[in-house]
Design a protein around this motif. Structure first.
Motif, PDB file in Angstrom:
ATOM      1  N   GLU A  23       0.824  -1.210   0.000  1.00 12.76           N
ATOM      2  CA  GLU A  23       0.000   0.000   0.000  1.00 12.76           C
ATOM      3  C   GLU A  23       0.855   1.256   0.000  1.00 12.76           C
ATOM      4  OE1 GLU A  23      -3.075   0.017   2.953  1.00 12.76           O
ATOM      5  OE2 GLU A  23      -3.722  -2.007   2.411  1.00 12.76           O
ATOM      6  N   ALA A  24       1.997   1.220   0.723  1.00 13.05           N
ATOM      7  CA  ALA A  24       2.899   2.377   0.757  1.00 13.05           C
ATOM      8  C   ALA A  24       3.940   2.290  -0.351  1.00 13.05           C
ATOM      9  CB  ALA A  24       3.592   2.471   2.115  1.00 13.05           C
ATOM     10  N   ASP A  25       3.930   1.176  -1.111  1.00 13.17           N
ATOM     11  CA  ASP A  25       4.882   0.960  -2.200  1.00 13.17           C
ATOM     12  C   ASP A  25       6.321   1.071  -1.691  1.00 13.17           C
ATOM     13  OD1 ASP A  25       5.581   0.354  -4.831  1.00 13.17           O
ATOM     14  OD2 ASP A  25       5.757   2.463  -5.369  1.00 13.17           O
ATOM     15  N   GLU A  26       6.614   0.313  -0.605  1.00 12.79           N
ATOM     16  CA  GLU A  26       7.959   0.395  -0.036  1.00 12.79           C
ATOM     17  C   GLU A  26       8.375  -0.901   0.648  1.00 12.79           C
ATOM     18  OE1 GLU A  26       7.826   3.533   2.880  1.00 12.79           O
ATOM     19  OE2 GLU A  26       6.812   2.269   4.351  1.00 12.79           O
ATOM     20  N   LEU A  27       9.683  -1.069   0.731  1.00  8.37           N
ATOM     21  CA  LEU A  27      10.281  -2.081   1.593  1.00  8.37           C
ATOM     22  C   LEU A  27      10.635  -1.371   2.884  1.00  8.37           C
ATOM     23  CD1 LEU A  27      12.823  -3.770  -0.857  1.00  8.37           C
ATOM     24  CD2 LEU A  27      10.503  -4.499  -0.323  1.00  8.37           C
ATOM     25  N   TYR A  28      10.547  -2.064   4.012  1.00  6.13           N
ATOM     26  CA  TYR A  28      10.913  -1.417   5.260  1.00  6.13           C
ATOM     27  C   TYR A  28      11.459  -2.427   6.256  1.00  6.13           C
ATOM     28  CZ  TYR A  28       6.679  -3.227   7.475  1.00  6.13           C
ATOM     29  OH  TYR A  28       5.725  -4.050   7.988  1.00  6.13           O
ATOM     30  N   ASP A  29      12.116  -1.917   7.270  1.00  6.40           N
ATOM     31  CA  ASP A  29      12.631  -2.715   8.368  1.00  6.40           C
ATOM     32  C   ASP A  29      12.626  -1.832   9.602  1.00  6.40           C
ATOM     33  OD1 ASP A  29      13.669  -4.865   9.714  1.00  6.40           O
ATOM     34  OD2 ASP A  29      15.633  -4.813   8.769  1.00  6.40           O
ATOM     35  N   GLU A  30      12.540  -2.424  10.746  1.00  4.53           N
ATOM     36  CA  GLU A  30      12.618  -1.682  12.002  1.00  4.53           C
ATOM     37  C   GLU A  30      13.907  -2.087  12.707  1.00  4.53           C
ATOM     38  OE1 GLU A  30       8.999  -2.332  14.160  1.00  4.53           O
ATOM     39  OE2 GLU A  30       7.789  -1.393  12.590  1.00  4.53           O
ATOM     40  N   ARG A  31      14.742  -1.103  13.045  1.00  5.83           N
ATOM     41  CA  ARG A  31      16.041  -1.361  13.648  1.00  5.83           C
ATOM     42  C   ARG A  31      16.223  -0.463  14.859  1.00  5.83           C
ATOM     43  NH1 ARG A  31      17.741  -5.807  11.248  1.00  5.83           N
ATOM     44  NH2 ARG A  31      19.879  -5.260  10.905  1.00  5.83           N
ATOM     45  N   ALA A  32      17.101  -0.873  15.764  1.00 10.32           N
ATOM     46  CA  ALA A  32      17.423  -0.070  16.947  1.00 10.32           C
ATOM     47  C   ALA A  32      18.602   0.850  16.641  1.00 10.32           C
ATOM     48  CB  ALA A  32      17.784  -0.978  18.116  1.00 10.32           C
ATOM     49  N   LEU A  33      18.552   2.064  17.171  1.00  9.91           N
ATOM     50  CA  LEU A  33      19.698   2.966  17.094  1.00  9.91           C
ATOM     51  C   LEU A  33      20.687   2.531  18.165  1.00  9.91           C
ATOM     52  CD1 LEU A  33      17.867   6.396  16.760  1.00  9.91           C
ATOM     53  CD2 LEU A  33      18.945   5.060  14.949  1.00  9.91           C
ATOM     54  N   ARG A  34      21.970   2.514  17.816  1.00  9.26           N
ATOM     55  CA  ARG A  34      23.011   2.071  18.752  1.00  9.26           C
ATOM     56  C   ARG A  34      24.110   3.124  18.831  1.00  9.26           C
ATOM     57  NH1 ARG A  34      21.569  -3.018  19.860  1.00  9.26           N
ATOM     58  NH2 ARG A  34      20.501  -4.214  18.267  1.00  9.26           N
ATOM     59  N   ARG A  35      24.754   3.183  19.959  1.00 10.23           N
ATOM     60  CA  ARG A  35      25.854   4.128  20.158  1.00 10.23           C
ATOM     61  C   ARG A  35      27.156   3.497  19.662  1.00 10.23           C
ATOM     62  NH1 ARG A  35      26.163   8.704  21.976  1.00 10.23           N
ATOM     63  NH2 ARG A  35      24.186   8.672  23.080  1.00 10.23           N
ATOM     64  N   SER A  36      27.962   4.321  19.009  1.00  8.40           N
ATOM     65  CA  SER A  36      29.306   3.936  18.575  1.00  8.40           C
ATOM     66  C   SER A  36      30.194   5.155  18.802  1.00  8.40           C
ATOM     67  CB  SER A  36      29.305   3.535  17.093  1.00  8.40           C
ATOM     68  OG  SER A  36      30.610   3.217  16.661  1.00  8.40           O
ATOM     69  N   GLY A  37      30.927   5.171  19.913  1.00  6.70           N
ATOM     70  CA  GLY A  37      31.709   6.349  20.267  1.00  6.70           C
ATOM     71  C   GLY A  37      30.783   7.505  20.557  1.00  6.70           C
ATOM     72  N   ASP A  38      31.035   8.659  19.910  1.00  2.00           N
ATOM     73  CA  ASP A  38      30.189   9.840  20.093  1.00  2.00           C
ATOM     74  C   ASP A  38      29.047   9.896  19.080  1.00  2.00           C
ATOM     75  OD1 ASP A  38      31.647  10.769  22.246  1.00  2.00           O
ATOM     76  OD2 ASP A  38      32.981  11.988  21.012  1.00  2.00           O
ATOM     77  N   SER A  39      28.920   8.876  18.253  1.00  2.00           N
ATOM     78  CA  SER A  39      27.893   8.860  17.214  1.00  2.00           C
ATOM     79  C   SER A  39      26.819   7.834  17.536  1.00  2.00           C
ATOM     80  CB  SER A  39      28.516   8.519  15.858  1.00  2.00           C
ATOM     81  OG  SER A  39      29.446   9.499  15.477  1.00  2.00           O
ATOM     82  N   VAL A  40      25.755   7.875  16.760  1.00  2.98           N
ATOM     83  CA  VAL A  40      24.692   6.879  16.833  1.00  2.98           C
ATOM     84  C   VAL A  40      24.623   6.231  15.455  1.00  2.98           C
ATOM     85  CG1 VAL A  40      22.220   6.526  17.147  1.00  2.98           C
ATOM     86  CG2 VAL A  40      23.440   8.165  18.589  1.00  2.98           C
ATOM     87  N   VAL A  41      24.487   4.905  15.417  1.00  5.73           N
ATOM     88  CA  VAL A  41      24.461   4.181  14.149  1.00  5.73           C
ATOM     89  C   VAL A  41      23.206   3.319  14.051  1.00  5.73           C
ATOM     90  CG1 VAL A  41      26.973   4.120  13.959  1.00  5.73           C
ATOM     91  CG2 VAL A  41      25.799   2.229  15.061  1.00  5.73           C
ATOM     92  N   VAL A  42      22.841   2.999  12.837  1.00  2.99           N
ATOM     93  CA  VAL A  42      21.767   2.044  12.575  1.00  2.99           C
ATOM     94  C   VAL A  42      22.275   1.100  11.490  1.00  2.99           C
ATOM     95  CG1 VAL A  42      20.606   3.513  10.859  1.00  2.99           C
ATOM     96  CG2 VAL A  42      19.313   1.751  12.044  1.00  2.99           C
TER      97      VAL A  42
END
Length: 75
Positions: free
Chosen positions: A8-27
């Motif tokens: 219906e939204a014409d998309e692929l999707y996934d749900e992921r957690a944001l994680r800390r890596s040093g002073d940054s946040v990664v997904v």
């Protein structure tokens, strides 16, 4: 890892957690999402969010694009 499909939204999707890596946040991104977006490890991407927030977009950088104005580092 399979990706979810929302026809219906014409998309692929996934749900992921944001994680800390040093002073940054990664997904982490699944291979299916990367493949569908046409990007791979090492590619340049543009990460943006509107001033009113709520959404983060990640899209491939077109090598032919002129550089957009960048926000100050402390933004």
């Amino acid at each position: 890892m399979p990706v979810n499909v929302d026809p219906e939204a014409d998309e692929l999707y996934d749900e992921r957690a944001l994680r800390r890596s040093g002073d940054s946040v990664v997904v982490t991104l699944t291979p299916g999402i990367l493949r569908n977006a046409g990007v791979s490890v090492g590619d340049e991407v543009r990460i943006a969010t509107p001033f009113d927030g709520g959404v983060i977009t990640i899209e491939p950088v077109d090598d032919g694009d002129e550089g957009e104005s960048e926000a100050p580092a402390d933004a």
